[in-house]
Scaffold this motif. Structure first.
Motif, PDB file in Angstrom:
ATOM      1  N   PRO A 124       0.702  -1.061   0.116  1.00 12.17           N
ATOM      2  CA  PRO A 124      -0.018  -0.006   0.049  1.00 12.17           C
ATOM      3  C   PRO A 124       0.870   1.312  -0.029  1.00 12.17           C
ATOM      4  CG  PRO A 124       0.114  -1.128   2.209  1.00 12.17           C
ATOM      5  CD  PRO A 124       0.914  -1.885   1.392  1.00 12.17           C
ATOM      6  N   ALA A 125       2.084   1.056   0.086  1.00  5.10           N
ATOM      7  CA  ALA A 125       3.116   2.268   0.067  1.00  5.10           C
ATOM      8  C   ALA A 125       3.701   2.617  -1.211  1.00  5.10           C
ATOM      9  CB  ALA A 125       4.104   2.114   0.994  1.00  5.10           C
ATOM     10  N   THR A 126       3.095   1.768  -2.183  1.00  2.00           N
ATOM     11  CA  THR A 126       3.351   1.949  -3.645  1.00  2.00           C
ATOM     12  C   THR A 126       2.667   3.218  -4.193  1.00  2.00           C
ATOM     13  OG1 THR A 126       3.550  -0.555  -4.004  1.00  2.00           O
ATOM     14  CG2 THR A 126       3.440   0.965  -6.089  1.00  2.00           C
ATOM     15  N   VAL A 127       3.702   4.159  -5.065  1.00  5.39           N
ATOM     16  CA  VAL A 127       2.965   5.187  -5.676  1.00  5.39           C
ATOM     17  C   VAL A 127       3.524   5.120  -6.834  1.00  5.39           C
ATOM     18  CG1 VAL A 127       3.015   7.907  -5.890  1.00  5.39           C
ATOM     19  CG2 VAL A 127       2.865   6.703  -3.666  1.00  5.39           C
ATOM     20  N   ASP A 128       2.856   5.486  -7.973  1.00  9.88           N
ATOM     21  CA  ASP A 128       3.224   5.451  -9.366  1.00  9.88           C
ATOM     22  C   ASP A 128       3.762   6.821  -9.608  1.00  9.88           C
ATOM     23  OD1 ASP A 128       3.637   5.517 -12.237  1.00  9.88           O
ATOM     24  OD2 ASP A 128       1.775   4.541 -12.652  1.00  9.88           O
ATOM     25  N   THR A 129       5.148   6.588 -10.027  1.00  5.71           N
ATOM     26  CA  THR A 129       5.969   7.967 -10.071  1.00  5.71           C
ATOM     27  C   THR A 129       5.861   8.534 -11.476  1.00  5.71           C
ATOM     28  OG1 THR A 129       7.933   6.764  -9.895  1.00  5.71           O
ATOM     29  CG2 THR A 129       7.277   7.486  -7.883  1.00  5.71           C
ATOM     30  N   HIS A 130       5.503   8.136 -12.195  1.00 10.11           N
ATOM     31  CA  HIS A 130       5.466   8.175 -13.642  1.00 10.11           C
ATOM     32  C   HIS A 130       4.362   8.350 -14.247  1.00 10.11           C
ATOM     33  CE1 HIS A 130       9.824   7.607 -12.928  1.00 10.11           C
ATOM     34  NE2 HIS A 130      10.164   7.956 -14.103  1.00 10.11           N
ATOM     35  N   VAL A 131       3.252   8.963 -13.607  1.00  6.91           N
ATOM     36  CA  VAL A 131       1.929   9.156 -14.070  1.00  6.91           C
ATOM     37  C   VAL A 131       1.996  10.196 -14.958  1.00  6.91           C
ATOM     38  CG1 VAL A 131      -0.345   9.621 -13.585  1.00  6.91           C
ATOM     39  CG2 VAL A 131       0.627   7.803 -12.201  1.00  6.91           C
ATOM     40  N   ALA A 132       1.450  10.227 -16.172  1.00 11.52           N
ATOM     41  CA  ALA A 132       1.755  11.256 -16.952  1.00 11.52           C
ATOM     42  C   ALA A 132       0.671  12.512 -16.808  1.00 11.52           C
ATOM     43  CB  ALA A 132       1.428  10.925 -18.523  1.00 11.52           C
ATOM     44  N   ASP A 133      -0.360  12.360 -16.391  1.00  6.80           N
ATOM     45  CA  ASP A 133      -1.309  13.441 -16.404  1.00  6.80           C
ATOM     46  C   ASP A 133      -1.903  13.878 -14.812  1.00  6.80           C
ATOM     47  OD1 ASP A 133      -2.536  10.904 -15.419  1.00  6.80           O
ATOM     48  OD2 ASP A 133      -4.452  10.998 -16.699  1.00  6.80           O
ATOM     49  N   ARG A 134      -0.655  13.488 -13.939  1.00 12.08           N
ATOM     50  CA  ARG A 134      -0.962  14.044 -12.497  1.00 12.08           C
ATOM     51  C   ARG A 134      -0.660  15.592 -12.638  1.00 12.08           C
ATOM     52  NH1 ARG A 134       3.498  15.455 -10.181  1.00 12.08           N
ATOM     53  NH2 ARG A 134       5.571  13.968 -10.215  1.00 12.08           N
ATOM     54  N   GLY A 135      -0.962  16.295 -11.507  1.00 13.65           N
ATOM     55  CA  GLY A 135      -0.940  17.692 -11.153  1.00 13.65           C
ATOM     56  C   GLY A 135       0.652  17.575 -10.621  1.00 13.65           C
ATOM     57  N   PRO A 136       1.169  18.912 -10.517  1.00  9.66           N
ATOM     58  CA  PRO A 136       2.643  19.147  -9.913  1.00  9.66           C
ATOM     59  C   PRO A 136       2.449  18.683  -8.353  1.00  9.66           C
ATOM     60  CG  PRO A 136       1.192  21.100 -10.199  1.00  9.66           C
ATOM     61  CD  PRO A 136       0.315  20.275 -10.831  1.00  9.66           C
ATOM     62  N   LEU A 137       3.727  18.327  -8.003  1.00  7.51           N
ATOM     63  CA  LEU A 137       4.058  17.848  -6.943  1.00  7.51           C
ATOM     64  C   LEU A 137       5.444  18.644  -6.260  1.00  7.51           C
ATOM     65  CD1 LEU A 137       3.867  15.932  -4.271  1.00  7.51           C
ATOM     66  CD2 LEU A 137       5.459  14.271  -5.737  1.00  7.51           C
ATOM     67  N   LEU A 138       5.021  19.169  -5.191  1.00 15.54           N
ATOM     68  CA  LEU A 138       6.235  19.775  -4.354  1.00 15.54           C
ATOM     69  C   LEU A 138       6.717  18.781  -3.010  1.00 15.54           C
ATOM     70  CD1 LEU A 138       8.188  21.998  -3.602  1.00 15.54           C
ATOM     71  CD2 LEU A 138       6.528  23.218  -2.228  1.00 15.54           C
ATOM     72  N   LEU A 139       7.945  18.403  -3.244  1.00 12.71           N
ATOM     73  CA  LEU A 139       8.626  17.656  -2.089  1.00 12.71           C
ATOM     74  C   LEU A 139       9.298  18.606  -1.263  1.00 12.71           C
ATOM     75  CD1 LEU A 139       9.669  14.562  -3.905  1.00 12.71           C
ATOM     76  CD2 LEU A 139       7.646  14.737  -2.422  1.00 12.71           C
ATOM     77  N   ILE A 140       8.933  18.624   0.360  1.00 18.28           N
ATOM     78  CA  ILE A 140       9.432  19.658   1.265  1.00 18.28           C
ATOM     79  C   ILE A 140      10.285  18.749   2.229  1.00 18.28           C
ATOM     80  CG2 ILE A 140       9.401  21.415   3.047  1.00 18.28           C
ATOM     81  CD1 ILE A 140       6.992  22.756   1.279  1.00 18.28           C
ATOM     82  N   THR A 141      11.643  19.164   2.456  1.00 16.89           N
ATOM     83  CA  THR A 141      12.336  18.458   3.607  1.00 16.89           C
ATOM     84  C   THR A 141      12.737  19.351   4.259  1.00 16.89           C
ATOM     85  OG1 THR A 141      13.989  16.718   3.961  1.00 16.89           O
ATOM     86  CG2 THR A 141      14.493  18.294   2.228  1.00 16.89           C
ATOM     87  N   GLY A 142      13.296  18.931   5.897  1.00 17.53           N
ATOM     88  CA  GLY A 142      13.854  19.693   6.807  1.00 17.53           C
ATOM     89  C   GLY A 142      15.185  18.950   6.954  1.00 17.53           C
ATOM     90  N   THR A 143      16.425  19.906   6.936  1.00 21.45           N
ATOM     91  CA  THR A 143      17.572  19.216   6.802  1.00 21.45           C
ATOM     92  C   THR A 143      18.244  18.575   7.985  1.00 21.45           C
ATOM     93  OG1 THR A 143      18.958  21.268   7.497  1.00 21.45           O
ATOM     94  CG2 THR A 143      18.615  20.852   5.168  1.00 21.45           C
ATOM     95  N   GLU A 144      17.480  18.737   9.204  1.00 22.92           N
ATOM     96  CA  GLU A 144      17.822  18.053  10.454  1.00 22.92           C
ATOM     97  C   GLU A 144      16.594  16.968  10.994  1.00 22.92           C
ATOM     98  OE1 GLU A 144      20.937  18.686  11.748  1.00 22.92           O
ATOM     99  OE2 GLU A 144      20.665  19.882   9.892  1.00 22.92           O
ATOM    100  N   ASP A 145      15.799  16.674   9.976  1.00 21.60           N
ATOM    101  CA  ASP A 145      14.627  15.808  10.280  1.00 21.60           C
ATOM    102  C   ASP A 145      15.028  14.403  10.660  1.00 21.60           C
ATOM    103  OD1 ASP A 145      12.391  14.070  10.120  1.00 21.60           O
ATOM    104  OD2 ASP A 145      11.490  15.443   8.857  1.00 21.60           O
ATOM    105  N   HIS A 146      14.866  13.865  11.910  1.00 27.28           N
ATOM    106  CA  HIS A 146      15.025  12.461  12.275  1.00 27.28           C
ATOM    107  C   HIS A 146      14.447  11.606  11.694  1.00 27.28           C
ATOM    108  CE1 HIS A 146      17.740  13.605  16.220  1.00 27.28           C
ATOM    109  NE2 HIS A 146      18.491  13.796  14.937  1.00 27.28           N
ATOM    110  N   THR A 147      12.829  11.720  11.751  1.00 23.99           N
ATOM    111  CA  THR A 147      12.180  10.932  11.294  1.00 23.99           C
ATOM    112  C   THR A 147      11.793  10.440   9.922  1.00 23.99           C
ATOM    113  OG1 THR A 147      10.540  11.526  13.172  1.00 23.99           O
ATOM    114  CG2 THR A 147       9.357  10.131  11.161  1.00 23.99           C
ATOM    115  N   VAL A 148      11.903  11.553   8.980  1.00 23.69           N
ATOM    116  CA  VAL A 148      12.121  11.398   7.639  1.00 23.69           C
ATOM    117  C   VAL A 148      13.443  12.176   7.083  1.00 23.69           C
ATOM    118  CG1 VAL A 148      11.160  11.535   5.301  1.00 23.69           C
ATOM    119  CG2 VAL A 148       9.845  11.230   7.447  1.00 23.69           C
TER     120      VAL A 148
END
Length: 264
Positions: free
Chosen positions: A187-211
């Motif tokens: 259930p953690a599978t995501v299709d990362t090459h879907v052609a017709d999806r909307g834009p995605l922004l990934l945000i990260t904190g440089t000191e994050d322990h959990t992710v």
């Protein structure tokens, strides 16, 4: 023309009401906002702490279906803003056509991420350390929260956030995510090459322990070369609490600016 809706999706151990400052800000900016809880969440932090049994054995698929059902009832598809496991859920919903765009903040790793930094493992040990936790909820102590969420802020602030917003969380999503690369149809599978999806922004904190940043960067690489827009932004010195600690406004403003840049 109706206002663009924005749906906020919380992560493990945090109640949906922690999004209220974001909702206020986005409402002022002209958006309609909703922040529904996970299936099994109760209306308040206190109620959910008193009876978290509705969250027992709730997994990623059930959470996705819950939000998909809510979106089906909306007249306009939302922009999805998710934190932690909410960021994973937002990516799944976006890939399956349930959102026009998504912002995934320190998102739990999707299937295909092959690194496991020590800090990520240590943050998950309160759940993963006991196999019986797969079917029940687990609460974080203030000390555990401090390591997993509040390592980049003063201890007093971390303790205040723990007191204000934490709820017991179901263990099942963590077990599902930890074994994703070994399970067909995870259930953690995501299709990362879907052609017709909307834009995605990934945000990260440089000191994050959990992710940790390296995990979110690995997620970004899975999207590399795909036909849809995927952007990446990092916040120096920020930990997993970045959506709700005293610096939340910097992250929220960045999400707003990106949405407006993309035409939402």
């Amino acid at each position: 023309m109706p206002a663009q809706p924005v749906m906020f999706i919380h992560g493990l151990w945090i109640h949906s009401s922690a999004w209220q400052p974001w909702q206020d800000l986005f409402t002022e900016a002209g958006y309609e906002t909703v922040a529904p809880g996970w299936p099994g969440d109760l209306a308040t932090v206190e109620e959910t702490r008193a009876d978290p049994s509705g969250l027992d054995d709730i997994g990623i698929e059930a959470i996705c279906r819950h939000y998909a059902g809510l979106i089906d009832a909306m007249p306009v598809k939302p922009v999805l803003v998710g934190h932690s496991f909410g960021g994973l859920i937002a990516q799944e919903l976006l890939a399956n056509g349930y959102g026009v765009a998504a912002v995934a903040i320190d998102p739990a790793p999707i299937k295909g991420v092959n690194i496991l930094p020590f800090s990520q493992l240590r943050s998950a040990l309160p759940v993963l350390g006991n196999p019986a936790n797969r079917k029940r909820t687990v609460a974080l102590t203030a000390k555990q929260f401090r390591y997993a969420f509040g390592n980049a802020i003063p201890e007093a602030e971390s303790d205040a956030l723990h007191d204000a917003w934490t709820i017991p969380g179901p263990g099942r999503p963590l077990f599902e995510d930890a074994t994703a690369n070994f399970v067909k149809g995870s259930p953690a599978t995501v299709d990362t090459h879907v052609a017709d999806r909307g834009p995605l922004l990934l945000i990260t904190g440089t000191e994050d322990h959990t992710v940790p940043r390296s995990v979110t960067a690995a997620v970004a690489k899975l999207y590399a070369g795909g036909p849809a827009v995927t952007d990446f932004q990092e916040f120096e010195g920020r930990g997993h609490s970045l959506t709700m600690d005293s610096g939340w406004r910097d992250v929220a403003d960045a999400a707003l600016a990106w949405m407006k840049e993309k035409g939402f």
